[in-house]
Design a protein around this motif. Structure first.
Motif, PDB file in Angstrom:
ATOM      1  N   SER A   1       4.854  -5.195   1.133  1.00  0.00           N
ATOM      2  CA  SER A   1       4.238  -4.768  -0.002  1.00  0.00           C
ATOM      3  C   SER A   1       4.741  -3.176  -0.046  1.00  0.00           C
ATOM      4  O   SER A   1       4.899  -2.497   1.010  1.00  0.00           O
ATOM      5  CB  SER A   1       2.797  -4.771  -0.041  1.00  0.00           C
ATOM      6  OG  SER A   1       2.194  -4.252   1.338  1.00  0.00           O
TER       7      SER A   1
ATOM      8  N   GLU B   1      -4.681  -2.835   5.063  1.00  0.00           N
ATOM      9  CA  GLU B   1      -3.259  -3.142   5.341  1.00  0.00           C
ATOM     10  C   GLU B   1      -3.273  -4.657   5.768  1.00  0.00           C
ATOM     11  O   GLU B   1      -4.157  -5.158   6.627  1.00  0.00           O
ATOM     12  CB  GLU B   1      -2.837  -2.283   6.600  1.00  0.00           C
ATOM     13  CG  GLU B   1      -1.378  -2.808   7.166  1.00  0.00           C
ATOM     14  CD  GLU B   1      -0.204  -2.860   6.223  1.00  0.00           C
ATOM     15  OE1 GLU B   1       0.931  -3.326   6.475  1.00  0.00           O
ATOM     16  OE2 GLU B   1      -0.436  -2.211   5.141  1.00  0.00           O
ATOM     17  N   ILE B   2      -2.302  -5.446   5.016  1.00  0.00           N
ATOM     18  CA  ILE B   2      -2.392  -6.745   5.149  1.00  0.00           C
ATOM     19  C   ILE B   2      -1.093  -7.301   5.046  1.00  0.00           C
ATOM     20  O   ILE B   2      -0.125  -6.835   4.926  1.00  0.00           O
ATOM     21  CB  ILE B   2      -3.260  -7.526   3.987  1.00  0.00           C
ATOM     22  CG1 ILE B   2      -3.098  -6.581   2.830  1.00  0.00           C
ATOM     23  CG2 ILE B   2      -4.752  -7.527   4.059  1.00  0.00           C
ATOM     24  CD1 ILE B   2      -3.977  -6.529   1.797  1.00  0.00           C
TER      25      ILE B   2
ATOM     26  N   ASN C   1       3.999  -0.131  -0.138  1.00  0.00           N
ATOM     27  CA  ASN C   1       2.781   0.824   0.151  1.00  0.00           C
ATOM     28  C   ASN C   1       3.250   1.351   1.590  1.00  0.00           C
ATOM     29  O   ASN C   1       3.899   0.641   2.490  1.00  0.00           O
ATOM     30  CB  ASN C   1       1.583   0.444   0.085  1.00  0.00           C
ATOM     31  CG  ASN C   1       1.447  -1.069   0.825  1.00  0.00           C
ATOM     32  OD1 ASN C   1       1.794  -2.013   0.531  1.00  0.00           O
ATOM     33  ND2 ASN C   1       0.755  -0.785   2.323  1.00  0.00           N
TER      34      ASN C   1
HETATM   35 MG    MG Z   1       1.162  -5.018   2.916  1.00  0.00          MG
END
Ligand code: MG
Ligand code: TXA
Length: 345
Positions: free
Chosen positions: A148, A344-345, A150
């Motif tokens: 992602s 946060e994934i 970010n």
């Molecule tokens: Mg992520």
């Protein structure tokens, strides 16, 4: 092919055939392109190029032990990188292109950069459905490693402007392709299919219930071994505290409320979905959390969200946002004015 030194410094362009062509050139030349997928924006690099992949880790400030998802245009391209077993095949046939990532065994001698997968012998692979992502994969002709878009520890971007806010002067990112808001709005579901039974590593845009209709029971990951380092509960304390499973009447003074469904209070509150639609709620979640990133808001309380369908992904992200400080990764503290720096994934 574009030469590396001719790469654009940093620019944002609207999605178009030209933009995608330029994106493909940048990727093949070892540059970085942020692009829309149906889940969230990805920060992409050629997954076979060690140096390009290293730039992702550097500008995202992501620990290098946390592997990236590799995006491919179709199953055929995936089969060049990983070995499919029965379960993988069934899931790929049913849910690709789409918001499902499969963790599979890396093919011996495959072309992927070891850095992309943090040296693991497995790879997380996804075929995105978003037309811009698809076009970019076609144009690039290489698999695209993309977390992602970010910084590590921050909420995932669902609009190009969110990416821009995180990488204001580029910092090594060459191009952002603006394809509007991401329709799913939460990250892909990650299923590990390397063992005897499929294991859920991260709930996301495809409901686990739907996956189970195809391959039977899915085990929940208990998260004790770190097969997916990003699955660690956040160690960031939000600069604005988030409380979950709060009844509207239990909101405390100064807290904003995130609600769900009809008949909810409207004062100092935003509703993820007035009609009680979990898909709509998922699509709104990150944007609404960002909207509450404002001085003057002292806390966020969230009403209970049904833990079914996309509600599982929503609850997972909210739990991470609300998780107390004190974890084990080496990331720095959240920066000021980012109360949602805890997902946060
Ligand atoms: Mg992520
Ligand atoms: O929707 C999505 O999945 C978005 C879009 C851009 O595709 N991508 C995304 O990537 O969320 P990222 O890097 O933010 O999250 C990927 C997660 C991390 O938690 C990582 O630890 C896990 O996938 N992961 C990657 N490779 C893995 C592997 N081989 N085994 C287990 N987990 C893996």
């Amino acid at each position: 092919m574009t030469d590396l030194k001719e790469l654009p410094n940093f620019k944002v362009v609207d999605a178009s055939e030209d933009a995608v062509r330029e994106g493909g050139d940048v990727l093949r030349a070892g540059g970085l392109v942020a692009f829309p997928t149906e889940t969230v924006y990805g920060l992409g690099a050629d997954a076979t190029n060690d140096q390009a992949v290293a730039t992702i880790f550097a500008i995202k400030e992501r620990p290098t032990f946390n592997p990236l998802i590799v995006h491919v245009k179709d199953e055929l391209q995936a089969a060049e990188l990983v070995d499919f077993n029965d379960t993988a095949q069934k899931l790929a046939h049913t849910f690709w292109p789409g918001a499902l990532t499969l963790v599979m065994k890396r093919k011996d001698g495959g072309p992927l950069s070891l850095a992309a997968t943090a040296g693991l012998d497995t790879v997380a692979v996804r075929v995105p459905a978003h037309p811009v992502a698809q076009a970019l994969l076609q144009e690039a002709g290489v698999p695209i490693a993309a977390p992602s878009a970010n910084k590590s520890g921050y909420v995932s971007p669902t609009q190009a402007i969110h990416v821009l806010m995180q990488f204001k002067d580029g910092q090594g990112l060459n191009l952002i392709i603006d394809g509007g808001a991401c329709p799913v709005g939460v990250e892909s579901t990650i299923i590990d299919v390397t063992g005897d039974a499929p294991v859920l590593l991260r709930p996301g845009g495809v409901a686990v219930e739907d996956i189970e209709t195809v391959v039977g029971p899915v085990q929940l990951n208990h998260g004790d071994d770190i097969t997916a380092p990003g699955q660690l509960k956040s160690h960031y304390a939000p600069s604005i505290p988030i409380r979950i499973n709060v009844q509207p009447e239990d909101r405390v003074k100064g807290e904003s409320l995130i609600t769900f469904g009809p008949d909810m209070p409207r004062r100092a509150a935003i509703n993820l979905s007035k009609s009680g639609d979990l898909k709509e709620a998922a699509a709104n979640l990150f944007t609404m959390l960002r909207a509450l990133d404002m001085p003057g808001i002292r806390g966020i309380a969230v009403v209970p969200i049904p833990n079914e369908g996309l509600g599982r992904a929503i609850n997972d992200r909210l739990e991470r946002a609300a998780a107390p400080k004190g974890g084990e990764t080496t990331d720095g503290p959240p920066k000021a004015h980012d109360p949602i720096g805890s997902i946060e994934i």
